[in-house]
Scaffold this motif. Structure first.
Motif, short mmCIF file in Angstrom:
data_model
loop_
_atom_site.label_atom_id
_atom_site.label_comp_id
_atom_site.label_asym_id
_atom_site.label_seq_id
_atom_site.Cartn_x
_atom_site.Cartn_y
_atom_site.Cartn_z
N ALA A 359 0.83 -1.21 0.00
CA ALA A 359 0.00 0.00 0.00
C ALA A 359 0.86 1.26 0.00
O ALA A 359 0.60 2.21 -0.75
N ASN A 360 1.90 1.27 0.81
CA ASN A 360 2.77 2.45 0.89
C ASN A 360 3.59 2.65 -0.38
O ASN A 360 3.92 3.78 -0.75
N ILE A 361 3.95 1.55 -1.06
CA ILE A 361 4.64 1.68 -2.35
C ILE A 361 3.75 2.39 -3.35
O ILE A 361 4.18 3.31 -4.07
N LEU A 362 2.49 1.98 -3.43
CA LEU A 362 1.55 2.62 -4.35
C LEU A 362 1.37 4.10 -4.01
O LEU A 362 1.33 4.96 -4.90
N LEU A 363 1.25 4.41 -2.73
CA LEU A 363 1.06 5.80 -2.31
C LEU A 363 2.32 6.64 -2.55
O LEU A 363 2.22 7.84 -2.83
N SER A 364 3.48 6.02 -2.45
CA SER A 364 4.72 6.77 -2.69
C SER A 364 4.91 7.08 -4.17
O SER A 364 5.46 8.12 -4.53
N VAL A 365 4.43 6.18 -5.04
CA VAL A 365 4.49 6.46 -6.49
C VAL A 365 3.56 7.63 -6.84
O VAL A 365 3.91 8.51 -7.61
N TRP A 366 2.36 7.60 -6.28
CA TRP A 366 1.36 8.65 -6.32
C TRP A 366 0.76 8.90 -7.70
O TRP A 366 -0.44 8.95 -7.87
N ASN A 367 1.59 9.10 -8.70
CA ASN A 367 1.07 9.42 -10.04
C ASN A 367 0.58 8.15 -10.73
O ASN A 367 1.15 7.67 -11.71
N ILE A 368 -0.47 7.62 -10.20
CA ILE A 368 -1.12 6.43 -10.74
C ILE A 368 -2.60 6.76 -10.90
O ILE A 368 -3.06 7.80 -10.41
N PRO A 369 -3.36 5.93 -11.60
CA PRO A 369 -4.79 6.23 -11.76
C PRO A 369 -5.49 6.46 -10.42
O PRO A 369 -5.12 5.86 -9.40
N LYS A 370 -6.48 7.30 -10.46
CA LYS A 370 -7.19 7.67 -9.23
C LYS A 370 -7.76 6.44 -8.52
O LYS A 370 -7.72 6.35 -7.29
N ALA A 371 -8.27 5.49 -9.29
CA ALA A 371 -8.84 4.28 -8.69
C ALA A 371 -7.76 3.49 -7.96
O ALA A 371 -8.01 2.92 -6.89
N ALA A 372 -6.54 3.46 -8.52
CA ALA A 372 -5.44 2.73 -7.87
C ALA A 372 -5.02 3.43 -6.58
O ALA A 372 -4.69 2.78 -5.58
N LEU A 373 -5.04 4.76 -6.59
CA LEU A 373 -4.69 5.51 -5.39
C LEU A 373 -5.73 5.29 -4.30
O LEU A 373 -5.40 5.13 -3.12
N LEU A 374 -6.99 5.27 -4.70
CA LEU A 374 -8.07 5.00 -3.75
C LEU A 374 -7.91 3.60 -3.16
O LEU A 374 -8.06 3.40 -1.95
N PHE A 375 -7.56 2.64 -4.02
CA PHE A 375 -7.32 1.27 -3.56
C PHE A 375 -6.18 1.23 -2.55
O PHE A 375 -6.25 0.54 -1.53
N ALA A 376 -5.10 1.98 -2.82
CA ALA A 376 -3.95 1.99 -1.93
C ALA A 376 -4.32 2.55 -0.56
O ALA A 376 -3.89 2.02 0.48
N PHE A 377 -5.10 3.61 -0.52
CA PHE A 377 -5.53 4.17 0.76
C PHE A 377 -6.35 3.15 1.54
O PHE A 377 -6.13 2.95 2.74
N PHE A 378 -7.29 2.50 0.86
CA PHE A 378 -8.11 1.50 1.55
C PHE A 378 -7.25 0.32 2.01
O PHE A 378 -7.46 -0.22 3.10
N LEU A 379 -6.28 -0.09 1.19
CA LEU A 379 -5.41 -1.20 1.55
C LEU A 379 -4.58 -0.87 2.80
O LEU A 379 -4.28 -1.75 3.61
N SER A 380 -4.22 0.39 2.96
CA SER A 380 -3.41 0.78 4.11
C SER A 380 -4.14 0.58 5.44
O SER A 380 -3.50 0.48 6.49
N PHE A 381 -5.46 0.50 5.40
CA PHE A 381 -6.23 0.26 6.63
C PHE A 381 -5.99 -1.13 7.19
O PHE A 381 -6.26 -1.38 8.37
N VAL A 382 -5.49 -2.06 6.36
CA VAL A 382 -5.19 -3.42 6.85
C VAL A 382 -4.11 -3.38 7.92
O VAL A 382 -3.99 -4.30 8.74
N SER A 383 -3.33 -2.31 7.97
CA SER A 383 -2.25 -2.19 8.96
C SER A 383 -2.74 -2.36 10.38
O SER A 383 -1.98 -2.77 11.27
#
Length: 466
Positions: A359-383
Motif C-alpha cells: 500500500a505504501n509503495i503505491l502511495l509513494s508512487v502517487w502518479n497512478i490512476p485515481k482508482a489505484a490511489l483509492l485502492f492503496a488508501f483503503f489497503l493501508s487500513f489493513v495495517s
C-alpha cells in the motif's frame, strides 16, 4: 522475578517450529456445532461468561475523543480558526506529549495505588469534559492546551485495557480479543464520520454553533455515561476483582485458568521489580516491532485530506473513510483469528506488514490512476491488524511476570507516541498535503523494520524456550 521465571510460555506463544512445552487445556468440552462456530468465535466452545467486556466501549470513547479533531478540521474548523499552517499536525503533537508524559505514571498508579475500575473511569469523565470545552475554542492555542490534557488523561486507557485483557484471556483467545478491542477505534472512526456528516447537515448554525463544534459536544454526551458505567463494569484483575456481576464460580474459574496457563497475577510493585522489568530483553524486544508496525501503518491518517483536495463534498470526506475503518475491523478479526488458531504470531503479523508495504509503495508512487490511489488508501487500513497480534504475542511471552505484562504496552506507547509527536511534522507537513515528498517512502522503511523486529522478537523467544 522473586524466584519466578520471567518467561513462561504456552503452546500458542511458541514461535513456529519450537517443540511443545505442554499446557493443560482449560477449555470446556464442546459439541460439534460449537466447535464449528468456534472457528469464527471461540466462546461458542466455552462459557457464556467470557463473552462480555467493557473494554470495547471504553476504547470506543477513547478513540472517538482522540480523533474527532480530524473530522472537525475538514468540516469547518480549519476555516473558522484559520488553521492554514501546520496546526493540524500540532494538534496531534500536543496530544501525543500528554500521552507520553502520562502513560507509565498512569499504569504505575493502577499497579500500586488505585484500582483500574476507579482510575480509568475517573480519567474518562475528566477528558470528556475537556472534549466538550473544545467546542468553545477561539484559537489554536486553546485547542493545543485542551488536546494536551485530553492526551494526559487518555494515557490510562489503551495500556490499562490491554493489561486487563492479558490477565483474563488465554493464548487461543487473546489476539482476536485485542483485535476487537483495538477495532473499537475503527468503529469510533466510522461513527465520528457519520456523526459529523449528520451534524454538518442538520445542526450547522443551530444555537449559534457550527457543525464541528456540535461534534465535540455530542462526543462528550456519548462518553460521560459510558465512563460512569465503567465504575461498575471494569472487573480489575482476576485475583482481586470486586465486580458485582461476576459470580463466585466465575472468579474461581478465572483464577484457576490463570494458574493452569502459567500466567502470574500482578503482585505488589517494588523498585527491584521495576528495575528488572526495564533491564530485561523482553520489554525492549517487544517495543521495537510494536513501534514499527504502528509507524508503518499511519498512511491512512491523511486519506481525508486527499479526498478534500480532490473536491469531494464535506459529507463525502467524512463518510468515505468509514469504509476503510470497516476494512480494518474485518482484517483485524480475520488475521487475529488466524493467529489464535494456528499459534503463528510471527508469520501472520509479517503477512500484514507485507500488505502495508505494498500500500505504501503505491502511495509513494502517487502518479497512478485515481482508482489505484483509492485502492492503496483503503489497503493501508489493513495495517490495523498487526498490532493486536504483536500485543497478544507479547502478553504470552511475558505471562510468567505480571508486572512486566502490565508495563509492556504502556512503555511501548511512550515510544509510539514519541515518534508520532514529530514524525508527521517532518514527513507529512500539512502544507504539502495531499502529495507528500517523502512521507510514504519513509513508511516503507518502517514496514521493513517492522518485519525485522517481528523476526527478532520471535528468534529471542524461541531461543529461550527451545
Amino acid at each position: 522475578m522473586d524466584g519466578k521465571p520471567v518467561f513462561q510460555a504456552s503452546e500458542a506463544s511458541i514461535p513456529d517450529s519450537c517443540p511443545s512445552v505442554g499446557n493443560e487445556d482449560v477449555q470446556p468440552k464442546a459439541t460439534r456445532t460449537q466447535r464449528f462456530l468456534g472457528l469464527f468465535w471461540d466462546t461458542f466452545e466455552g462459557d457464556v461468561e467470557e463473552r462480555s467486556s467493557y473494554v470495547m466501549l471504553g476504547y470506543f470513547i477513547k478513540y472517538l475523543d482522540q480523533q474527532n479533531y480530524s473530522n472537525a478540521y475538514v468540516s469547518g474548523m480549519r476555516e473558522d480558526l484559520h488553521l492554514y499552517g501546520n496546526e493540524r499536525n500540532l494538534l496531534v503533537t500536543y496530544f501525543n506529549i500528554g500521552i507520553i508524559l502520562g502513560t507509565v505514571p498512569s499504569q504505575l498508579i493502577q499497579l500500586k495505588y488505585v484500582r483500574p475500575s476507579l482510575w480509568i473511569p475517573s480519567c474518562e469523565l475528566a477528558w470528556s469534559i475537556l472534549v466538550m470545552a473544545m467546542a468553545g475554542a477561539k484559537n489554536p492555542q486553546t485547542l493545543y492546551a485542551l488536546r494536551f490534557f485530553v492526551g494526559l488523561l487518555e494515557s490510562c486507557s489503551f495500556p490499562g485495557y490491554s493489561a486487563l485483557l492479558g490477565s483474563w484471556y488465554g493464548p487461543t483467545q487473546l489476539a482476536k480479543r485485542v483485535a476487537l478491542f483495538e477495532q473499537s477505534s475503527a468503529i469510533a472512526s466510522m461513527f465520528s464520520g457519520y456523526l459529523q456528516a449528520a451534524l454538518y447537515e442538520g445542526m450547522n448554525g443551530k444555537g449559534g454553533l457550527r457543525g464541528w463544534q456540535w461534534l465535540f459536544i455530542f462526543d462528550a454526551i456519548i462518553s460521560i455515561p459510558i465512563a460512569v458505567w465503567g465504575y461498575f463494569a471494569i472487573p480489575d484483575q482476576p485475583n482481586d476483582t470486586r465486580a458485582f456481576w461476576l459470580r463466585k464460580k466465575d472468579r474461581e474459574y478465572a483464577i484457576q485458568r490463570q494458574a493452569k496457563m502459567g500466567r502470574a497475577p500482578v503482585r505488589h510493585l517494588t523498585l527491584r521489580k521495576l528495575r528488572q522489568v526495564f533491564t530485561g530483553w523482553h520489554l525492549w524486544a517487544f517495543i521495537f516491532p510494536y513501534l514499527m508496525v504502528a509507524q508503518a501503518g499511519q498512511g491512512f491518517n491523511f486519506f481525508n485530506l486527499w479526498l478534500k483536495a480532490e473536491g469531494y463534498s464535506t459529507v463525502q470526506v467524512n463518510t468515505i473513510p468509514t469504509a476503510g475503518s470497516a476494512i480494518s475491523l474485518v482484517a483485524s478479526l480475520v488475521f487475529g483469528t488466524i493467529a489464535d488458531r494456528t499459534g503463528r504470531r510471527r508469520d501472520t503479523s509479517i503477512v500484514v506488514c507485507v500488505i502495508v508495504i505494498v500500500a505504501n509503495i503505491l502511495l509513494s508512487v502517487w502518479n497512478i490512476p485515481k482508482a489505484a490511489l483509492l485502492f492503496a488508501f483503503f489497503l493501508s487500513f489493513v495495517s490495523a491488524a498487526a498490532q493486536p497480534i504483536v500485543i497478544a504475542w507479547g502478553q504470552e511471552v511475558t505471562q510468567g511476570n505480571g508486572e512486566l505484562r502490565q508495563l509492556l504496552v504502556a512503555t511501548g506507547n511512550i515510544f509510539t507516541y514519541t515518534f508520532s509527536a514529530w514524525v508527521p511534522l517532518l514527513i507529512f507537513p500539512t502544507y504539502d498535503a495531499p502529495n507528500y515528498k517523502y512521507g510514504y517512502q519513509i513508511l516503507i522503511l518502517f514496514g521493513g523494520l517492522s518485519i525485522i523486529g517481528i523476526w527478532l522478537f520471535g528468534y529471542l523467544a524461541k531461543r529461550e524456550i527451545c
